[in-house]
Design a protein around this motif. Structure first.
Motif, PDB file in Angstrom:
ATOM      1  N   PHE A  72      22.096 -88.107-109.191  1.00 62.36           N
ATOM      2  CA  PHE A  72      23.273 -87.196-109.105  1.00 62.36           C
ATOM      3  C   PHE A  72      24.033 -87.956-108.292  1.00 62.36           C
ATOM      4  O   PHE A  72      24.955 -88.296-108.119  1.00 62.36           O
ATOM      5  N   PRO A 124      21.372 -87.533-114.311  1.00 62.13           N
ATOM      6  CA  PRO A 124      20.174 -86.948-113.778  1.00 62.13           C
ATOM      7  C   PRO A 124      19.160 -86.505-114.900  1.00 62.13           C
ATOM      8  O   PRO A 124      17.974 -86.642-114.677  1.00 62.13           O
ATOM      9  N   LEU A 159      27.703 -87.638-114.939  1.00 62.15           N
ATOM     10  CA  LEU A 159      27.359 -86.620-113.897  1.00 62.15           C
ATOM     11  C   LEU A 159      26.201 -85.598-114.249  1.00 62.15           C
ATOM     12  O   LEU A 159      25.231 -85.104-113.656  1.00 62.15           O
TER      13      LEU A 159
END
Length: 294
Positions: A210, A76, A72
């Protein structure tokens, strides 16, 4: 209890599904709006960045043993770093040109990325397990709420709210908004505007990544998963207003719910209802519901 001939549980379940889809629409359209608002680029490769977020998550688990929670944060960052390279080497040369050039470039990037990954992994789909902490469902009395889908809604709305707050309520956000209006004036105050543009693009594609991590346990991961979603997300952005942060969030959530209700009452129209709404909005308000008329 029944509503329009449907049980309350069935109706709420469908609304939840619509809210989950709406959460993906909101966070993806938010990234598109951020990029268009500052860079003035229609980023057609946004769906590919969404897909990269999911595939990087799968690869990290498969080859390096990294779990969902680590990805998580890491996915990104990885995709954001790819975004920095793309902006520095390619997009930077198109800012003064017509929107069409940016659209064609990012469309070509999408085909390039998808082609490479299809040659490696095929297009049949890669499974990714739901994290153990979020398996199962919670009994609300009137329906069973899948824990993972509740987490997707919560995480998406939290990220959307934080992004909106930073852009609309902080000093950094004021620089970004000023840069969209008068970049030369912003540079005159000693702000490194080219760096700001690079980081903005990285942040926008990081949001897409994300969202891809969130989607990994729900959608079969494949190189084409972004292409199946990006057209609807573009419709969401157009309806909300190109470059409108709040418009992207509210429109994404609202259209997800409308799509969910359409699947209940008229399933045949569920794949086209978003585009029908877009056509109607463009007829009466070409700038979008939250966009500014020029």
């Amino acid at each position: 209890m029944e509503i329009f001939g449907l049980s309350t549980s069935a109706l709420l379940s469908q609304l939840l599904l619509g809210l989950v889809n709406g959460s993906f629409y909101a966070i993806l359209s938010l990234g598109l709006a951020v990029i268009f608002g500052l860079l003035n680029v229609i980023n057609f490769s946004h769906g590919a960045m969404f897909m990269l977020g999911a595939i990087v998550t799968w690869m990290a688990g498969q080859y390096f043993g990294l779990n969902y929670w680590a990805m998580l944060l890491l996915a990104p960052l990885v995709v954001g770093a790819i975004g920095v390279v793309i902006e520095r080497l390619l997009l930077r040369h198109l800012y003064q040109l017509d929107h069409l050039y940016g659209l064609l470039l990012t469309f070509g990037l999408t085909l390039f990325i998808e082609g490479i990954l299809r040659s490696i992994y095929g297009s049949s789909g890669l499974p990714y397990s739901t994290p153990e902490l979020l398996t199962g469902a919670t009994d609300l009395g009137f329906m069973m709420l899948p824990n993972y889908r509740a987490w997707v809604v919560f995480a998406s709305l939290s990220v959307c709210f934080v992004t909106w707050y930073v852009i609309e309520k902080t000093k950094l956000g004021s620089y970004l908004r000023a840069g969209t209006e008068n970049p030369k004036l912003v540079q005159a105050f000693g702000i490194n505007f080219p760096l700001m543009m690079t980081l903005t693009y990285a942040f926008g594609v990081g949001l897409a990544a994300f969202s891809g991590v969130l989607a990994a346990p729900i959608i079969q991961i494949s190189p084409l998963m972004g292409s199946n979603l990006i057209i609807v997300v573009f419709a969401v952005v157009v309806i909300g207003g190109m470059g409108s942060i709040l418009g992207s969030i509210l429109t994404g959530l609202g259209l997800g719910l409308i799509e969910g209700l359409t699947k209940v009452f008229y399933p045949e129209a569920s794949n086209t209802v978003v585009f029908a709404i877009m056509a109607i909005v463009l007829l009466f308000r070409p700038a979008g519901l939250f966009g500014r008329e020029k």
